[in-house]
Scaffold this motif. Structure first.
Motif, PDB file in Angstrom:
ATOM      1  N   LEU A  60       2.168  -9.897  13.786  1.00 38.77           N
ATOM      2  CA  LEU A  60       3.373  -8.690  13.818  1.00 38.77           C
ATOM      3  C   LEU A  60       4.299  -8.961  15.079  1.00 38.77           C
ATOM      4  CD1 LEU A  60       0.609  -7.890  12.537  1.00 38.77           C
ATOM      5  CD2 LEU A  60       1.346  -5.497  12.600  1.00 38.77           C
ATOM      6  N   THR A  61       5.507  -9.066  14.624  1.00 44.17           N
ATOM      7  CA  THR A  61       6.656  -9.304  15.617  1.00 44.17           C
ATOM      8  C   THR A  61       7.961  -8.892  15.321  1.00 44.17           C
ATOM      9  OG1 THR A  61       7.666 -11.004  16.574  1.00 44.17           O
ATOM     10  CG2 THR A  61       7.476 -11.560  14.357  1.00 44.17           C
ATOM     11  N   ALA A  62       8.837  -8.866  16.266  1.00 44.21           N
ATOM     12  CA  ALA A  62       9.929  -8.097  16.164  1.00 44.21           C
ATOM     13  C   ALA A  62      11.225  -9.036  16.561  1.00 44.21           C
ATOM     14  CB  ALA A  62      10.023  -6.856  16.822  1.00 44.21           C
ATOM     15  N   LEU A 122      -1.320 -10.374  17.474  1.00 43.84           N
ATOM     16  CA  LEU A 122      -1.612 -11.239  16.313  1.00 43.84           C
ATOM     17  C   LEU A 122      -2.980 -10.762  15.997  1.00 43.84           C
ATOM     18  CD1 LEU A 122      -1.856 -13.922  14.860  1.00 43.84           C
ATOM     19  CD2 LEU A 122      -2.842 -15.034  16.905  1.00 43.84           C
ATOM     20  N   PHE A 123      -3.063 -10.331  14.715  1.00 49.38           N
ATOM     21  CA  PHE A 123      -4.384  -9.948  14.206  1.00 49.38           C
ATOM     22  C   PHE A 123      -4.749 -10.806  13.391  1.00 49.38           C
ATOM     23  CE2 PHE A 123      -2.360  -5.425  14.003  1.00 49.38           C
ATOM     24  CZ  PHE A 123      -3.050  -5.023  15.018  1.00 49.38           C
ATOM     25  N   LEU A 124      -6.217 -10.976  13.566  1.00 52.24           N
ATOM     26  CA  LEU A 124      -7.051 -12.141  12.738  1.00 52.24           C
ATOM     27  C   LEU A 124      -8.019 -11.437  11.972  1.00 52.24           C
ATOM     28  CD1 LEU A 124      -7.824 -15.045  12.086  1.00 52.24           C
ATOM     29  CD2 LEU A 124      -9.420 -15.027  13.984  1.00 52.24           C
ATOM     30  N   TYR A 125      -7.883 -11.453  10.707  1.00 53.55           N
ATOM     31  CA  TYR A 125      -9.044 -10.713   9.755  1.00 53.55           C
ATOM     32  C   TYR A 125     -10.051 -11.443   9.266  1.00 53.55           C
ATOM     33  CZ  TYR A 125      -5.226  -7.017   9.384  1.00 53.55           C
ATOM     34  OH  TYR A 125      -4.169  -5.836   9.970  1.00 53.55           O
ATOM     35  N   PRO A 126     -11.100 -11.490   9.651  1.00 51.79           N
ATOM     36  CA  PRO A 126     -12.308 -12.095   8.956  1.00 51.79           C
ATOM     37  C   PRO A 126     -12.808 -12.024   7.661  1.00 51.79           C
ATOM     38  CG  PRO A 126     -13.134 -10.446  10.316  1.00 51.79           C
ATOM     39  CD  PRO A 126     -11.641 -10.147  10.501  1.00 51.79           C
ATOM     40  N   ARG A 141      -7.965  -8.588  17.480  1.00 55.62           N
ATOM     41  CA  ARG A 141      -6.606  -8.258  18.069  1.00 55.62           C
ATOM     42  C   ARG A 141      -6.245  -9.240  19.244  1.00 55.62           C
ATOM     43  NH1 ARG A 141      -3.395  -2.724  19.102  1.00 55.62           N
ATOM     44  NH2 ARG A 141      -1.903  -3.534  20.437  1.00 55.62           N
ATOM     45  N   MET A 142      -5.009  -9.785  19.332  1.00 54.22           N
ATOM     46  CA  MET A 142      -4.822 -10.592  20.296  1.00 54.22           C
ATOM     47  C   MET A 142      -3.378 -10.186  20.830  1.00 54.22           C
ATOM     48  SD  MET A 142      -3.814 -14.769  20.782  1.00 54.22           S
ATOM     49  CE  MET A 142      -3.041 -15.399  22.356  1.00 54.22           C
ATOM     50  N   ASP A 143      -3.394  -9.402  22.071  1.00 52.22           N
ATOM     51  CA  ASP A 143      -1.891  -8.889  22.683  1.00 52.22           C
ATOM     52  C   ASP A 143      -1.344 -10.012  23.606  1.00 52.22           C
ATOM     53  OD1 ASP A 143      -1.819  -6.181  21.923  1.00 52.22           O
ATOM     54  OD2 ASP A 143      -4.105  -6.097  22.924  1.00 52.22           O
ATOM     55  N   PHE A 144      -0.127 -10.050  23.792  1.00 52.72           N
ATOM     56  CA  PHE A 144       0.745 -11.095  24.437  1.00 52.72           C
ATOM     57  C   PHE A 144       1.183 -10.241  25.669  1.00 52.72           C
ATOM     58  CE2 PHE A 144       0.420 -12.663  20.173  1.00 52.72           C
ATOM     59  CZ  PHE A 144       0.505 -14.018  20.301  1.00 52.72           C
ATOM     60  N   HIS A 154      -4.082 -21.596  19.350  1.00 51.50           N
ATOM     61  CA  HIS A 154      -4.852 -22.236  18.584  1.00 51.50           C
ATOM     62  C   HIS A 154      -6.354 -22.297  19.142  1.00 51.50           C
ATOM     63  CE1 HIS A 154      -6.768 -26.420  17.444  1.00 51.50           C
ATOM     64  NE2 HIS A 154      -6.167 -26.020  16.480  1.00 51.50           N
ATOM     65  N   ALA A 155      -6.381 -22.396  20.414  1.00 49.65           N
ATOM     66  CA  ALA A 155      -7.733 -22.220  21.274  1.00 49.65           C
ATOM     67  C   ALA A 155      -8.363 -20.738  20.912  1.00 49.65           C
ATOM     68  CB  ALA A 155      -7.656 -22.572  22.638  1.00 49.65           C
ATOM     69  N   TRP A 156      -7.740 -19.862  21.041  1.00 49.89           N
ATOM     70  CA  TRP A 156      -8.194 -18.624  20.910  1.00 49.89           C
ATOM     71  C   TRP A 156      -8.498 -18.415  19.325  1.00 49.89           C
ATOM     72  CZ3 TRP A 156      -6.645 -14.354  17.421  1.00 49.89           C
ATOM     73  CH2 TRP A 156      -7.302 -13.281  17.653  1.00 49.89           C
ATOM     74  N   ILE A 157      -7.853 -18.701  18.376  1.00 49.38           N
ATOM     75  CA  ILE A 157      -8.298 -18.790  16.955  1.00 49.38           C
ATOM     76  C   ILE A 157      -9.753 -19.660  16.786  1.00 49.38           C
ATOM     77  CG2 ILE A 157      -7.612 -19.338  14.527  1.00 49.38           C
ATOM     78  CD1 ILE A 157      -4.673 -18.745  15.152  1.00 49.38           C
ATOM     79  N   LEU A 158      -9.866 -20.750  17.357  1.00 49.84           N
ATOM     80  CA  LEU A 158     -11.008 -21.551  17.063  1.00 49.84           C
ATOM     81  C   LEU A 158     -12.220 -20.621  17.773  1.00 49.84           C
ATOM     82  CD1 LEU A 158      -9.693 -25.179  18.016  1.00 49.84           C
ATOM     83  CD2 LEU A 158     -10.111 -23.981  15.887  1.00 49.84           C
ATOM     84  N   ARG A 159     -11.865 -19.955  18.980  1.00 48.97           N
ATOM     85  CA  ARG A 159     -12.908 -19.451  19.561  1.00 48.97           C
ATOM     86  C   ARG A 159     -13.439 -18.367  18.524  1.00 48.97           C
ATOM     87  NH1 ARG A 159     -10.029 -19.805  24.471  1.00 48.97           N
ATOM     88  NH2 ARG A 159      -9.097 -17.591  23.878  1.00 48.97           N
ATOM     89  N   GLN A 160     -12.702 -17.583  17.627  1.00 47.02           N
ATOM     90  CA  GLN A 160     -13.297 -16.626  16.667  1.00 47.02           C
ATOM     91  C   GLN A 160     -13.882 -17.213  15.332  1.00 47.02           C
ATOM     92  OE1 GLN A 160     -12.560 -13.842  18.520  1.00 47.02           O
ATOM     93  NE2 GLN A 160     -11.326 -14.952  20.016  1.00 47.02           N
TER      94      GLN A 160
END
Length: 268
Positions: A60-62, A122-126, A141-144, A154-160
């Protein structure tokens, strides 16, 4: 009767062609598109609704300049590299992960629904059913807080994602930057040309004994005056006390930056 049977047999292929094909699943529909998928509110709801047997990563971005979101614009090319690299490395969509992007202009209600005050997020829906289901399917949820690289995300997604040695997840592969290669090649050619032309003028300077004597003297003064001590300890340049400036520190275990310069001038 025989004529009726012949007509029925002849119509069977036509009836088979006319039969409706089974509707494609949501994952099959969207996984055939180029990642990251640009979605709006309706398609966002389509790829994140339950039940689902796949993962969905939505940024989700602007990005438009009117929102003045520097992080959004900085991360956008990194997100595209990650999503595109994942799709190329994921043969037959074995990992069952969708990558999508929702811009604020296309999803104001989604931002309000998730009570987002900043971007990007960034939202990751399982998945909610299947072997990797997590039960509630609540998004991760991943905040920046700062600019992120494609490698970090990429590393954050792999951890989930669940670890499965039988089906390893795609590695991140950055595309070849041909522009940088050409620019580097042109710089090398320019440096070689400059060196060839300037060599007759630079060589006498490099062979000058006075030059090397001056360089040696400066190096000796720097090291004997305590410059390396200051550089390692990061000591203050001067110190103030009761309205006065102190140039020399007390004791033998510390000193100030100005003290180093004074000692070097005295040695000269």
């Amino acid at each position: 009767m025989r004529l009726y049977n012949l007509l029925a047999t002849a119509l069977l292929p036509l009836l088979a062609l006319a039969a409706k094909k089974p509707a494609a699943s949501t994952f099959d529909t969207y996984s055939s598109r180029s990642f990251p998928i640009e979605v709006d509110e309706s398609s966002y709801d389509a790829i994140t609704h339950a039940p689902r047997d796949y993962w969905t990563a939505v940024l989700l971005t602007a990005r438009p300049a009117k929102f003045a979101c520097q992080l959004c614009r900085e991360f956008d090319p990194e997100w595209k590299i990650l999503a595109s690299s994942w799709q190329k490395g994921d043969k037959n969509s074995a990992s069952r992960v969708l990558f999508a992007t929702l811009d604020f202009d296309n999803g104001r209600n989604v931002f309000m629904r998730n009570q987002l005050q900043t971007a990007p997020v960034l939202f990751l829906y399982p998945p909610t059913n299947g072997p990797d289901a997590t039960g509630s399917g609540k998004e991760i949820r991943m905040d920046f807080l700062q600019s992120q690289s494609a490698e970090q995300t990429h590393a954050w997604i792999l951890r989930q994602l669940p670890s499965d040695p039988a089906t390893p997840y795609p590695k991140l592969v950055r595309p070849v930057n041909y522009g940088r290669i050409v620019a580097s090649f042109m710089i090398l050619i320019g440096m070689f040309t400059f060196g060839t032309v300037a060599y007759p003028y630079i060589l006498p300077v490099l062979q000058s004994r006075n030059l090397w004597a001056a360089v040696s003297l400066i190096a000796v003064l720097l090291f004997t005056s305590g410059h390396m001590f200051n550089h390692i300890r990061k000591v203050p340049y001067v110190q103030g006390s009761k309205g006065k400036i102190i140039y020399f520190a007390n004791g033998f275990q510390t000193q100030y930056g100005m003290e180093t310069q004074i000692v070097a001038a005295m040695c000269t």
